[in-house]
Design a protein around this motif. Structure first.
Motif, PDB file in Angstrom:
ATOM      1  N   SER A  36       0.833  -1.211   0.000  1.00  0.00           N
ATOM      2  CA  SER A  36       0.000   0.000   0.000  1.00  0.00           C
ATOM      3  C   SER A  36       0.864   1.256   0.000  1.00  0.00           C
ATOM      4  CB  SER A  36      -0.923   0.002   1.219  1.00  0.00           C
ATOM      5  OG  SER A  36      -1.828  -1.056   1.145  1.00  0.00           O
ATOM      6  N   GLU A  37       1.890   1.257   0.826  1.00  0.00           N
ATOM      7  CA  GLU A  37       2.781   2.420   0.889  1.00  0.00           C
ATOM      8  C   GLU A  37       3.537   2.616  -0.420  1.00  0.00           C
ATOM      9  OE1 GLU A  37       5.322   2.249   4.332  1.00  0.00           O
ATOM     10  OE2 GLU A  37       3.612   1.983   5.690  1.00  0.00           O
ATOM     11  N   TRP A  38       3.989   1.510  -1.014  1.00  0.00           N
ATOM     12  CA  TRP A  38       4.750   1.592  -2.258  1.00  0.00           C
ATOM     13  C   TRP A  38       3.860   2.124  -3.381  1.00  0.00           C
ATOM     14  CZ3 TRP A  38       7.370  -3.152  -5.055  1.00  0.00           C
ATOM     15  CH2 TRP A  38       8.361  -2.688  -5.930  1.00  0.00           C
ATOM     16  N   ALA A  39       2.629   1.614  -3.490  1.00  0.00           N
ATOM     17  CA  ALA A  39       1.702   2.080  -4.527  1.00  0.00           C
ATOM     18  C   ALA A  39       1.423   3.571  -4.366  1.00  0.00           C
ATOM     19  CB  ALA A  39       0.407   1.276  -4.480  1.00  0.00           C
ATOM     20  N   GLU A  40       1.231   4.017  -3.142  1.00  0.00           N
ATOM     21  CA  GLU A  40       0.983   5.436  -2.895  1.00  0.00           C
ATOM     22  C   GLU A  40       2.191   6.278  -3.280  1.00  0.00           C
ATOM     23  OE1 GLU A  40      -0.144   8.441   0.760  1.00  0.00           O
ATOM     24  OE2 GLU A  40      -0.669   6.323   0.939  1.00  0.00           O
ATOM     25  N   THR A  41       3.372   5.812  -2.937  1.00  0.00           N
ATOM     26  CA  THR A  41       4.603   6.524  -3.291  1.00  0.00           C
ATOM     27  C   THR A  41       4.753   6.625  -4.803  1.00  0.00           C
ATOM     28  OG1 THR A  41       5.715   5.834  -1.263  1.00  0.00           O
ATOM     29  CG2 THR A  41       7.133   6.490  -3.102  1.00  0.00           C
ATOM     30  N   SER A  43       2.381   6.515  -7.070  1.00  0.00           N
ATOM     31  CA  SER A  43       1.340   7.415  -7.572  1.00  0.00           C
ATOM     32  C   SER A  43       1.698   8.878  -7.351  1.00  0.00           C
ATOM     33  CB  SER A  43      -0.002   7.114  -6.902  1.00  0.00           C
ATOM     34  OG  SER A  43      -0.505   5.864  -7.314  1.00  0.00           O
ATOM     35  N   ASN A  44       2.352   9.171  -6.232  1.00  0.00           N
ATOM     36  CA  ASN A  44       2.665  10.554  -5.876  1.00  0.00           C
ATOM     37  C   ASN A  44       4.002  11.060  -6.412  1.00  0.00           C
ATOM     38  OD1 ASN A  44       0.269  10.925  -4.444  1.00  0.00           O
ATOM     39  ND2 ASN A  44       1.155  10.047  -2.601  1.00  0.00           N
ATOM     40  N   SER A  45       4.906  10.156  -6.796  1.00  0.00           N
ATOM     41  CA  SER A  45       6.235  10.616  -7.178  1.00  0.00           C
ATOM     42  C   SER A  45       6.512  10.526  -8.673  1.00  0.00           C
ATOM     43  CB  SER A  45       7.309   9.829  -6.418  1.00  0.00           C
ATOM     44  OG  SER A  45       7.275   8.466  -6.770  1.00  0.00           O
ATOM     45  N   PHE A  46       5.658   9.846  -9.416  1.00  0.00           N
ATOM     46  CA  PHE A  46       5.880   9.750 -10.850  1.00  0.00           C
ATOM     47  C   PHE A  46       5.098  10.836 -11.562  1.00  0.00           C
ATOM     48  CE2 PHE A  46       7.160   4.966 -10.904  1.00  0.00           C
ATOM     49  CZ  PHE A  46       8.355   5.288 -10.303  1.00  0.00           C
ATOM     50  N   CYS A  47       5.010  10.761 -12.889  1.00  0.00           N
ATOM     51  CA  CYS A  47       4.493  11.854 -13.720  1.00  0.00           C
ATOM     52  C   CYS A  47       3.007  12.136 -13.545  1.00  0.00           C
ATOM     53  CB  CYS A  47       4.769  11.555 -15.185  1.00  0.00           C
ATOM     54  SG  CYS A  47       3.780  10.186 -15.827  1.00  0.00           S
ATOM     55  N   LYS A  49       0.527  10.321 -14.975  1.00  0.00           N
ATOM     56  CA  LYS A  49      -0.275   9.740 -16.060  1.00  0.00           C
ATOM     57  C   LYS A  49      -0.914   8.428 -15.622  1.00  0.00           C
ATOM     58  CE  LYS A  49      -0.269   8.220 -20.827  1.00  0.00           C
ATOM     59  NZ  LYS A  49       0.510   7.907 -22.000  1.00  0.00           N
ATOM     60  N   HIS A  50      -0.273   7.730 -14.701  1.00  0.00           N
ATOM     61  CA  HIS A  50      -0.770   6.443 -14.233  1.00  0.00           C
ATOM     62  C   HIS A  50      -1.077   6.490 -12.742  1.00  0.00           C
ATOM     63  CE1 HIS A  50       1.910   5.408 -17.680  1.00  0.00           C
ATOM     64  NE2 HIS A  50       0.780   4.865 -18.063  1.00  0.00           N
ATOM     65  N   GLY A  51      -2.026   5.674 -12.363  1.00  0.00           N
ATOM     66  CA  GLY A  51      -2.276   5.447 -10.953  1.00  0.00           C
ATOM     67  C   GLY A  51      -1.836   4.037 -10.622  1.00  0.00           C
ATOM     68  N   PHE A  52      -1.524   3.790  -9.391  1.00  0.00           N
ATOM     69  CA  PHE A  52      -1.057   2.475  -8.966  1.00  0.00           C
ATOM     70  C   PHE A  52      -1.962   1.976  -7.849  1.00  0.00           C
ATOM     71  CE2 PHE A  52       2.429   4.776 -10.806  1.00  0.00           C
ATOM     72  CZ  PHE A  52       3.062   3.841 -11.607  1.00  0.00           C
ATOM     73  N   GLU A  66      -2.652   1.637 -13.606  1.00  0.00           N
ATOM     74  CA  GLU A  66      -3.909   2.053 -14.209  1.00  0.00           C
ATOM     75  C   GLU A  66      -3.708   3.361 -14.952  1.00  0.00           C
ATOM     76  OE1 GLU A  66      -6.900   2.118 -11.196  1.00  0.00           O
ATOM     77  OE2 GLU A  66      -6.389   0.097 -10.527  1.00  0.00           O
ATOM     78  N   VAL A  67      -4.088   3.366 -16.224  1.00  0.00           N
ATOM     79  CA  VAL A  67      -3.957   4.570 -17.026  1.00  0.00           C
ATOM     80  C   VAL A  67      -4.975   5.589 -16.538  1.00  0.00           C
ATOM     81  CG1 VAL A  67      -4.128   5.526 -19.343  1.00  0.00           C
ATOM     82  CG2 VAL A  67      -3.134   3.262 -19.004  1.00  0.00           C
ATOM     83  N   GLY A  68      -4.530   6.802 -16.450  1.00  0.00           N
ATOM     84  CA  GLY A  68      -5.408   7.884 -16.010  1.00  0.00           C
ATOM     85  C   GLY A  68      -4.658   8.794 -15.081  1.00  0.00           C
ATOM     86  N   GLY A  69      -4.703  10.024 -15.348  1.00  0.00           N
ATOM     87  CA  GLY A  69      -3.997  11.002 -14.539  1.00  0.00           C
ATOM     88  C   GLY A  69      -4.035  12.330 -15.242  1.00  0.00           C
TER      89      GLY A  69
END
Length: 76
Positions: A36-41, A43-47, A49-52, A66-69
């Motif tokens: 959970s922590e890794w997915a949140e990181t 999602s918050n630290s990349f571009c 465009k994608h959600g995790f 997941e595409v979308g952002g």
């Protein structure tokens, strides 16, 4: 027994940041928490465009991409 977290697909941002694709833990609880922590990181630290998101598969955890952002800079 080892419990694993696996990133389903490495997007260009993950490759650029040399993100590992698999992490292993000694307990399922620790793996679940870290997933959970890794997915949140991610999602918050990349571009953006994608959600995790985390999906439990048997005794392991898959971080789905997941595409979308809000940005078009990153590709799978």
């Amino acid at each position: 027994m080892q419990y694993h977290i696996v990133i389903e697909k490495l997007c260009l941002c993950a490759l650029k940041h040399q993100t590992e694709q698999i992490r292993s833990f000694g307990t399922k609880e620790e793996a679940m928490e870290q997933a959970s922590e890794w997915a949140e990181t991610l999602s918050n630290s990349f571009c953006g465009k994608h959600g995790f998101d985390v999906v439990e598969v048997d005794d392991n955890f898959v971080i789905s991409v997941e595409v979308g952002g809000f940005s078009e800079a990153c590709e799978i």
